[in-house]
Write a protein that holds these residues in place. Sequence first.
Motif, PDB file in Angstrom:
ATOM      1  N   HIS A 121      -9.346  -6.239  -4.340  1.00 24.09           N
ATOM      2  CA  HIS A 121      -8.949  -7.111  -3.234  1.00 24.09           C
ATOM      3  C   HIS A 121      -7.786  -7.938  -3.767  1.00 24.09           C
ATOM      4  CE1 HIS A 121      -9.489  -9.554   0.370  1.00 24.09           C
ATOM      5  NE2 HIS A 121      -9.237 -10.585  -0.402  1.00 24.09           N
ATOM      6  N   LEU A 122      -6.590  -7.731  -3.226  1.00 24.28           N
ATOM      7  CA  LEU A 122      -5.396  -8.389  -3.751  1.00 24.28           C
ATOM      8  C   LEU A 122      -5.165  -9.736  -3.074  1.00 24.28           C
ATOM      9  CD1 LEU A 122      -3.013  -5.314  -3.927  1.00 24.28           C
ATOM     10  CD2 LEU A 122      -4.304  -6.359  -5.784  1.00 24.28           C
ATOM     11  N   THR A 123      -5.189 -10.778  -3.867  1.00 22.92           N
ATOM     12  CA  THR A 123      -4.936 -12.131  -3.387  1.00 22.92           C
ATOM     13  C   THR A 123      -3.740 -12.681  -4.139  1.00 22.92           C
ATOM     14  OG1 THR A 123      -7.267 -12.508  -2.912  1.00 22.92           O
ATOM     15  CG2 THR A 123      -5.890 -14.456  -3.161  1.00 22.92           C
ATOM     16  N   ALA A 124      -2.804 -13.240  -3.409  1.00 18.37           N
ATOM     17  CA  ALA A 124      -1.643 -13.887  -4.030  1.00 18.37           C
ATOM     18  C   ALA A 124      -1.848 -15.392  -3.955  1.00 18.37           C
ATOM     19  CB  ALA A 124      -0.363 -13.489  -3.309  1.00 18.37           C
ATOM     20  N   ALA A 125      -2.000 -16.016  -5.106  1.00 19.58           N
ATOM     21  CA  ALA A 125      -2.109 -17.476  -5.183  1.00 19.58           C
ATOM     22  C   ALA A 125      -0.750 -17.977  -5.642  1.00 19.58           C
ATOM     23  CB  ALA A 125      -3.204 -17.879  -6.168  1.00 19.58           C
ATOM     24  N   GLU A 185      -5.039   7.072  18.641  1.00 18.16           N
ATOM     25  CA  GLU A 185      -5.362   7.763  17.395  1.00 18.16           C
ATOM     26  C   GLU A 185      -5.923   6.724  16.442  1.00 18.16           C
ATOM     27  OE1 GLU A 185      -2.160  10.259  15.889  1.00 18.16           O
ATOM     28  OE2 GLU A 185      -1.208  10.052  17.842  1.00 18.16           O
ATOM     29  N   ARG A 186      -6.977   7.079  15.767  1.00 11.27           N
ATOM     30  CA  ARG A 186      -7.580   6.152  14.797  1.00 11.27           C
ATOM     31  C   ARG A 186      -7.314   6.687  13.399  1.00 11.27           C
ATOM     32  NH1 ARG A 186      -9.436   2.325  17.744  1.00 11.27           N
ATOM     33  NH2 ARG A 186     -10.478   2.810  19.680  1.00 11.27           N
ATOM     34  N   TYR A 187      -6.914   5.791  12.544  1.00  4.23           N
ATOM     35  CA  TYR A 187      -6.612   6.144  11.168  1.00  4.23           C
ATOM     36  C   TYR A 187      -7.432   5.286  10.215  1.00  4.23           C
ATOM     37  CZ  TYR A 187      -2.636   8.588  13.144  1.00  4.23           C
ATOM     38  OH  TYR A 187      -1.853   9.426  13.865  1.00  4.23           O
ATOM     39  N   PRO A 188      -8.706   5.582  10.077  1.00  4.28           N
ATOM     40  CA  PRO A 188      -9.511   4.751   9.188  1.00  4.28           C
ATOM     41  C   PRO A 188      -9.054   4.832   7.745  1.00  4.28           C
ATOM     42  CG  PRO A 188     -10.765   6.657   9.933  1.00  4.28           C
ATOM     43  CD  PRO A 188      -9.457   6.666  10.680  1.00  4.28           C
ATOM     44  N   GLU A 189      -8.462   5.963   7.366  1.00  7.75           N
ATOM     45  CA  GLU A 189      -7.995   6.093   5.995  1.00  7.75           C
ATOM     46  C   GLU A 189      -6.497   5.835   5.868  1.00  7.75           C
ATOM     47  OE1 GLU A 189      -7.436   9.787   8.107  1.00  7.75           O
ATOM     48  OE2 GLU A 189      -9.307   8.772   7.729  1.00  7.75           O
ATOM     49  N   ALA A 190      -5.863   5.312   6.923  1.00  4.96           N
ATOM     50  CA  ALA A 190      -4.427   5.042   6.872  1.00  4.96           C
ATOM     51  C   ALA A 190      -4.098   4.058   5.758  1.00  4.96           C
ATOM     52  CB  ALA A 190      -3.934   4.500   8.207  1.00  4.96           C
ATOM     53  N   VAL A 191      -4.935   3.076   5.609  1.00  4.15           N
ATOM     54  CA  VAL A 191      -4.775   2.136   4.512  1.00  4.15           C
ATOM     55  C   VAL A 191      -6.069   2.229   3.709  1.00  4.15           C
ATOM     56  CG1 VAL A 191      -4.375  -0.255   3.866  1.00  4.15           C
ATOM     57  CG2 VAL A 191      -3.371   0.650   5.965  1.00  4.15           C
ATOM     58  N   PRO A 192      -6.080   3.104   2.716  1.00  2.06           N
ATOM     59  CA  PRO A 192      -7.323   3.279   1.982  1.00  2.06           C
ATOM     60  C   PRO A 192      -7.759   1.977   1.327  1.00  2.06           C
ATOM     61  CG  PRO A 192      -5.528   4.535   0.979  1.00  2.06           C
ATOM     62  CD  PRO A 192      -4.992   3.864   2.205  1.00  2.06           C
ATOM     63  N   LYS A 193      -9.039   1.709   1.424  1.00  2.00           N
ATOM     64  CA  LYS A 193      -9.570   0.503   0.806  1.00  2.00           C
ATOM     65  C   LYS A 193      -9.484   0.665  -0.702  1.00  2.00           C
ATOM     66  CE  LYS A 193     -10.590  -1.964   4.270  1.00  2.00           C
ATOM     67  NZ  LYS A 193      -9.856  -3.136   4.559  1.00  2.00           N
ATOM     68  N   SER A 194      -8.817  -0.264  -1.300  1.00  2.00           N
ATOM     69  CA  SER A 194      -8.671  -0.258  -2.745  1.00  2.00           C
ATOM     70  C   SER A 194      -9.961  -0.768  -3.369  1.00  2.00           C
ATOM     71  CB  SER A 194      -7.509  -1.169  -3.122  1.00  2.00           C
ATOM     72  OG  SER A 194      -7.470  -1.352  -4.510  1.00  2.00           O
ATOM     73  N   MET A 195     -10.151  -0.433  -4.609  1.00  2.00           N
ATOM     74  CA  MET A 195     -11.291  -1.000  -5.307  1.00  2.00           C
ATOM     75  C   MET A 195     -11.013  -2.450  -5.683  1.00  2.00           C
ATOM     76  SD  MET A 195     -10.822   1.271  -8.758  1.00  2.00           S
ATOM     77  CE  MET A 195     -12.271   0.713  -9.555  1.00  2.00           C
ATOM     78  N   LEU A 239       3.868  -5.946   1.473  1.00  2.00           N
ATOM     79  CA  LEU A 239       3.301  -5.339   0.268  1.00  2.00           C
ATOM     80  C   LEU A 239       1.812  -5.020   0.406  1.00  2.00           C
ATOM     81  CD1 LEU A 239       5.064  -7.441  -2.493  1.00  2.00           C
ATOM     82  CD2 LEU A 239       5.369  -5.001  -2.039  1.00  2.00           C
ATOM     83  N   GLY A 240       1.171  -5.576   1.428  1.00  2.84           N
ATOM     84  CA  GLY A 240      -0.237  -5.280   1.678  1.00  2.84           C
ATOM     85  C   GLY A 240      -1.212  -6.223   0.997  1.00  2.84           C
ATOM     86  N   ILE A 241      -0.781  -7.419   0.695  1.00  3.72           N
ATOM     87  CA  ILE A 241      -1.665  -8.413   0.091  1.00  3.72           C
ATOM     88  C   ILE A 241      -2.786  -8.731   1.078  1.00  3.72           C
ATOM     89  CG2 ILE A 241      -1.786 -10.817  -0.703  1.00  3.72           C
ATOM     90  CD1 ILE A 241      -0.339  -8.986  -2.655  1.00  3.72           C
ATOM     91  N   ASP A 242      -4.027  -8.813   0.600  1.00  7.26           N
ATOM     92  CA  ASP A 242      -5.173  -9.093   1.460  1.00  7.26           C
ATOM     93  C   ASP A 242      -5.280 -10.558   1.853  1.00  7.26           C
ATOM     94  OD1 ASP A 242      -6.331  -6.435   1.566  1.00  7.26           O
ATOM     95  OD2 ASP A 242      -6.797  -6.723  -0.545  1.00  7.26           O
ATOM     96  N   ALA A 243      -4.893 -11.444   0.949  1.00  2.07           N
ATOM     97  CA  ALA A 243      -5.003 -12.880   1.215  1.00  2.07           C
ATOM     98  C   ALA A 243      -3.897 -13.626   0.473  1.00  2.07           C
ATOM     99  CB  ALA A 243      -6.359 -13.403   0.781  1.00  2.07           C
ATOM    100  N   ILE A 244      -3.442 -14.711   1.074  1.00  2.00           N
ATOM    101  CA  ILE A 244      -2.438 -15.568   0.458  1.00  2.00           C
ATOM    102  C   ILE A 244      -3.036 -16.965   0.351  1.00  2.00           C
ATOM    103  CG2 ILE A 244      -0.124 -16.557   0.669  1.00  2.00           C
ATOM    104  CD1 ILE A 244       0.570 -14.076   2.426  1.00  2.00           C
ATOM    105  N   VAL A 245      -3.057 -17.497  -0.862  1.00  2.00           N
ATOM    106  CA  VAL A 245      -3.625 -18.816  -1.098  1.00  2.00           C
ATOM    107  C   VAL A 245      -2.512 -19.743  -1.579  1.00  2.00           C
ATOM    108  CG1 VAL A 245      -5.311 -20.152  -2.421  1.00  2.00           C
ATOM    109  CG2 VAL A 245      -5.836 -17.796  -1.737  1.00  2.00           C
TER     110      VAL A 245
END
Length: 144
Positions: free
Chosen positions: A86-90, A74-84, A110-116
């Motif tokens: 981009h969450l980066t935790a520095a 099963e494909r869920y392209p909208e399972a994690v809707p793309k937010s407007m 929490l769904g953070i996109d990137a960790i710096v």
Amino acid sequence: DGRYEMIFVEQGNLVPGTLIVVDTEQAKHLRAKRSRAGELIDLFDGKGALATGEIMEEPNKRSRGVQIRVIEVERYPEAVPKSMFHLTAAIAMPRSSTRCDWLIEKLTELGIDAIVPLTGDHSQNFSVDARMERWYRLSIAACK
């Protein structure tokens, strides 16, 4: 139906009827859970596909990987809707490796996109490259 195992598949070839071999790390996970041949498990690729697979061979200490036959996808392209956004935790990484691991796990959940990791005059000196493999494995485990 009682399935609770979630296995990460890196190859990205979740196609019904195909045989995939999960890596050694995932095979260890199946062995620790005492999974058996014929058992159904859930597979995910981190890109929106969720599949049902059947373990084809019993995981054992000698095997480097475990063969799994993909039954249904099963494909869920909208399972994690793309937010407007981009969450980066520095973040300044804690001194304790246990706390670093915990932080990576929770930020992944929490769904953070990137960790710096930030370094400063008073921050803990450590090699980020040396810990990347561990943090990668922890983030995969947090997805389960």
